[in-house]
Design a protein around this motif. Structure first.
Motif, PDB file in Angstrom:
ATOM      1  N   GLY A 133       0.797  -1.227   0.000  1.00 59.82           N
ATOM      2  CA  GLY A 133       0.000   0.000   0.000  1.00 59.82           C
ATOM      3  C   GLY A 133       0.820   1.262   0.000  1.00 59.82           C
ATOM      4  O   GLY A 133       0.421   2.274   0.590  1.00 59.82           O
ATOM      5  N   GLY A 134       1.982   1.205  -0.629  1.00 57.79           N
ATOM      6  CA  GLY A 134       2.829   2.389  -0.688  1.00 57.79           C
ATOM      7  C   GLY A 134       3.835   2.503   0.436  1.00 57.79           C
ATOM      8  O   GLY A 134       4.649   3.439   0.445  1.00 57.79           O
ATOM      9  N   ALA A 135       3.823   1.587   1.400  1.00 53.85           N
ATOM     10  CA  ALA A 135       4.797   1.634   2.490  1.00 53.85           C
ATOM     11  C   ALA A 135       6.200   1.372   1.936  1.00 53.85           C
ATOM     12  O   ALA A 135       6.377   0.531   1.052  1.00 53.85           O
ATOM     13  CB  ALA A 135       4.462   0.594   3.554  1.00 53.85           C
ATOM     14  N   PRO A 136       7.212   2.077   2.432  1.00 53.15           N
ATOM     15  CA  PRO A 136       8.568   1.892   1.912  1.00 53.15           C
ATOM     16  C   PRO A 136       9.181   0.575   2.370  1.00 53.15           C
ATOM     17  O   PRO A 136       8.970   0.128   3.493  1.00 53.15           O
ATOM     18  CB  PRO A 136       9.330   3.081   2.495  1.00 53.15           C
ATOM     19  N   GLY A 137       9.958  -0.044   1.476  1.00 50.35           N
ATOM     20  CA  GLY A 137      10.645  -1.279   1.819  1.00 50.35           C
ATOM     21  C   GLY A 137      10.921  -2.133   0.602  1.00 50.35           C
ATOM     22  O   GLY A 137      10.375  -1.898  -0.476  1.00 50.35           O
ATOM     23  N   GLU A 138      11.785  -3.105   0.763  1.00 51.50           N
ATOM     24  CA  GLU A 138      12.113  -4.029  -0.315  1.00 51.50           C
ATOM     25  C   GLU A 138      10.966  -5.003  -0.523  1.00 51.50           C
ATOM     26  O   GLU A 138      10.476  -5.598   0.439  1.00 51.50           O
ATOM     27  CB  GLU A 138      13.384  -4.801   0.047  1.00 51.50           C
ATOM     28  N   PRO A 139      10.499  -5.203  -1.769  1.00 51.71           N
ATOM     29  CA  PRO A 139       9.403  -6.144  -2.005  1.00 51.71           C
ATOM     30  C   PRO A 139       9.777  -7.570  -1.591  1.00 51.71           C
ATOM     31  O   PRO A 139      10.927  -7.985  -1.701  1.00 51.71           O
ATOM     32  CB  PRO A 139       9.180  -6.051  -3.519  1.00 51.71           C
ATOM     33  N   GLU A 166      10.166  -0.312   6.191  1.00 51.94           N
ATOM     34  CA  GLU A 166      11.617  -0.344   6.366  1.00 51.94           C
ATOM     35  C   GLU A 166      12.108   0.709   7.357  1.00 51.94           C
ATOM     36  O   GLU A 166      13.258   0.654   7.806  1.00 51.94           O
ATOM     37  CB  GLU A 166      12.314  -0.162   5.019  1.00 51.94           C
ATOM     38  N   ASP A 167      11.258   1.662   7.712  1.00 49.90           N
ATOM     39  CA  ASP A 167      11.614   2.650   8.727  1.00 49.90           C
ATOM     40  C   ASP A 167      11.252   2.179  10.136  1.00 49.90           C
ATOM     41  O   ASP A 167      11.419   2.927  11.110  1.00 49.90           O
ATOM     42  CB  ASP A 167      10.915   3.980   8.434  1.00 49.90           C
ATOM     43  N   GLY A 168      10.729   0.952  10.230  1.00 50.06           N
ATOM     44  CA  GLY A 168      10.416   0.393  11.541  1.00 50.06           C
ATOM     45  C   GLY A 168       9.103   0.849  12.120  1.00 50.06           C
ATOM     46  O   GLY A 168       8.886   0.741  13.330  1.00 50.06           O
ATOM     47  N   LEU A 169       8.191   1.350  11.277  1.00 48.76           N
ATOM     48  CA  LEU A 169       6.916   1.863  11.761  1.00 48.76           C
ATOM     49  C   LEU A 169       5.744   1.122  11.134  1.00 48.76           C
ATOM     50  O   LEU A 169       5.773   0.779   9.944  1.00 48.76           O
ATOM     51  CB  LEU A 169       6.788   3.352  11.451  1.00 48.76           C
ATOM     52  N   TYR A 170       4.699   0.894  11.936  1.00 48.91           N
ATOM     53  CA  TYR A 170       3.435   0.373  11.431  1.00 48.91           C
ATOM     54  C   TYR A 170       2.574   1.552  10.973  1.00 48.91           C
ATOM     55  O   TYR A 170       2.754   2.688  11.436  1.00 48.91           O
ATOM     56  CB  TYR A 170       2.708  -0.415  12.521  1.00 48.91           C
ATOM     57  N   ASP A 171       1.627   1.252  10.114  1.00 49.38           N
ATOM     58  CA  ASP A 171       0.805   2.332   9.568  1.00 49.38           C
ATOM     59  C   ASP A 171       0.123   3.158  10.647  1.00 49.38           C
ATOM     60  O   ASP A 171       0.034   4.389  10.550  1.00 49.38           O
ATOM     61  CB  ASP A 171      -0.222   1.786   8.570  1.00 49.38           C
ATOM     62  N   TRP A 196       2.451 -10.143  -2.201  1.00 42.31           N
ATOM     63  CA  TRP A 196       3.630  -9.293  -2.095  1.00 42.31           C
ATOM     64  C   TRP A 196       3.546  -8.505  -0.788  1.00 42.31           C
ATOM     65  O   TRP A 196       2.544  -7.879  -0.492  1.00 42.31           O
ATOM     66  CB  TRP A 196       3.707  -8.310  -3.259  1.00 42.31           C
ATOM     67  N   GLY A 197       4.616  -8.582  -0.019  1.00 40.33           N
ATOM     68  CA  GLY A 197       4.737  -7.771   1.177  1.00 40.33           C
ATOM     69  C   GLY A 197       6.060  -7.032   1.152  1.00 40.33           C
ATOM     70  O   GLY A 197       6.579  -6.698   0.084  1.00 40.33           O
ATOM     71  N   LEU A 198       6.617  -6.787   2.325  1.00 42.85           N
ATOM     72  CA  LEU A 198       7.911  -6.133   2.457  1.00 42.85           C
ATOM     73  C   LEU A 198       8.876  -7.072   3.173  1.00 42.85           C
ATOM     74  O   LEU A 198       8.479  -7.799   4.085  1.00 42.85           O
ATOM     75  CB  LEU A 198       7.787  -4.843   3.275  1.00 42.85           C
ATOM     76  N   THR A 199      10.122  -7.065   2.757  1.00 44.55           N
ATOM     77  CA  THR A 199      11.135  -7.843   3.469  1.00 44.55           C
ATOM     78  C   THR A 199      11.243  -7.308   4.892  1.00 44.55           C
ATOM     79  O   THR A 199      11.510  -6.117   5.092  1.00 44.55           O
ATOM     80  CB  THR A 199      12.505  -7.722   2.776  1.00 44.55           C
ATOM     81  N   PRO A 200      11.001  -8.147   5.900  1.00 40.77           N
ATOM     82  CA  PRO A 200      11.021  -7.639   7.282  1.00 40.77           C
ATOM     83  C   PRO A 200      12.395  -7.110   7.687  1.00 40.77           C
ATOM     84  O   PRO A 200      13.432  -7.641   7.271  1.00 40.77           O
ATOM     85  CB  PRO A 200      10.647  -8.881   8.108  1.00 40.77           C
ATOM     86  N   THR A 201      12.396  -6.070   8.490  1.00 38.13           N
ATOM     87  CA  THR A 201      13.623  -5.497   9.041  1.00 38.13           C
ATOM     88  C   THR A 201      13.436  -5.307  10.546  1.00 38.13           C
ATOM     89  O   THR A 201      12.307  -5.209  11.028  1.00 38.13           O
ATOM     90  CB  THR A 201      13.939  -4.131   8.392  1.00 38.13           C
ATOM     91  N   PRO A 202      14.535  -5.254  11.312  1.00 37.23           N
ATOM     92  CA  PRO A 202      14.398  -5.028  12.754  1.00 37.23           C
ATOM     93  C   PRO A 202      13.797  -3.653  13.030  1.00 37.23           C
ATOM     94  O   PRO A 202      13.946  -2.723  12.234  1.00 37.23           O
ATOM     95  CB  PRO A 202      15.841  -5.090  13.264  1.00 37.23           C
TER      96      PRO A 202
END
Length: 300
Positions: A133-139, A166-171, A196-202
């Motif tokens: 939904g437009g959230a930043p991050g690696e697909p 990828e900035d560590g924030l939920y919507d 399709w989601g985002l590659t999880p990051t810490p």
């Protein structure tokens, strides 16, 4: 301010009977509770609370500090942030409750913490759709099957998925009008799903409130191991709330909420730019990852 209890071994005449008498009086006060389970819970809580107070020789100042802390936890809780859930998580209480109620059976997918950011009513996406939904991050391409413990596919199972960007924030941390990296979808006739989601990051748990202050004072990191959340629901089967963790993440051994289980750690294969995607999505100029996660649900 009361004086601290004398060192262990010091003779304090009549002190223990006074403490025992009080504990028993509180226990007796619940004798007429009609709900037997409530009576059991309250009496056990009193026993453990009184034992804790006696064990650490809790001072009146420390008790007042505890009350003030819990008051701040309440003030920090809103309809979009649950500070009490966060407190439960970082104390391991959430995970222990899950362990007690979701014992590992056969090959059923293990449960872990729901966390403070689940929201009802996430938008639906089709199979192979994009929840970012437009959230930043690696697909990241996520796929798998949902079966029962006998290996039968579960068609029409509902999967709610949510994760941080990828900035560590939920919507919900951006504000009330944002919905991103959150959706639900249904398995097909073969019990298969893909999205399709985002590659999880810490990322850190919210640490700008009283729980964060507690972590700082106790020398604990607020960081969570990289993961995405999945809630699987199907008729006649037990709902499971779980995570997909990233193999190789150094935080797997120090997750702030103790939510990691070995069976939930999966390999995320990174694909270089230009690698053909499973559903023809064009990602010529960037890398992406893929992971397989099969869910096994127990019968209700």
């Amino acid at each position: 301010m009361s004086a601290a209890r004398p060192p262990a071994g010091t003779d304090v005449p009549h002190q223990r009977p006074v403490e025992d008498e009080l504990t028993q009086a509180v226990l007796d006060s619940f004798r007429d509770t009609e709900d037997p389970r409530l009576r059991e819970l309250m009496r056990s809580l009193v026993r453990h609370l009184h034992a804790f107070i006696r064990d650490v020789s809790l001072t009146e100042d420390e008790w007042q500090q505890a009350v003030a802390f819990l008051t701040e936890v309440g003030r920090s809780t809103t309809d979009r942030r649950q500070e009490f859930v966060l407190l439960s998580d970082v104390l391991g209480a959430s995970m222990q409750t899950i362990n007690v109620n979701h014992e590992a059976v056969d090959d059923a997918t293990e449960a872990t913490v729901v966390g403070p950011f689940f929201v009802e009513g996430a938008p639906e996406i089709p199979l192979g759709g994009d929840l970012a939904g437009g959230a930043p991050g690696e697909p990241c391409w996520v796929e798998g099957t949902v079966t029962d413990t006998s290996g039968n596919p579960v068609p029409g199972a509902r999967l709610d998925v949510w994760e941080a960007d990828e900035d560590g924030l939920y919507d919900v941390q951006y504000g009330p009008d944002r919905t991103a990296a959150r959706a639900h979808l249904f398995t097909d006739d073969r019990g298969h799903y893909a999205f399709w989601g985002l590659t999880p990051t810490p990322y850190p748990v919210p640490h700008d409130g009283p729980v964060g202050a507690l972590l700082a004072r106790t020398g604990r990191s607020p960081l969570r191991a990289s993961h995405l959340h999945v809630k699987a629901t199907a008729a006649g089967l037990r709902t499971v709330i779980t995570h997909i963790f990233v193999e190789g993440d150094r935080l797997l051994v120090q997750d702030a909420v103790f939510g990691v289980k070995d069976s939930l750690v999966k390999k995320f294969d990174r694909q270089p730019p230009g690698t053909p995607t499973p559903n023809g999505r064009r990602l010529a100029d960037r890398s992406w990852t893929r992971v397989r996660f099969d869910l096994v649900l127990r019968h209700a």
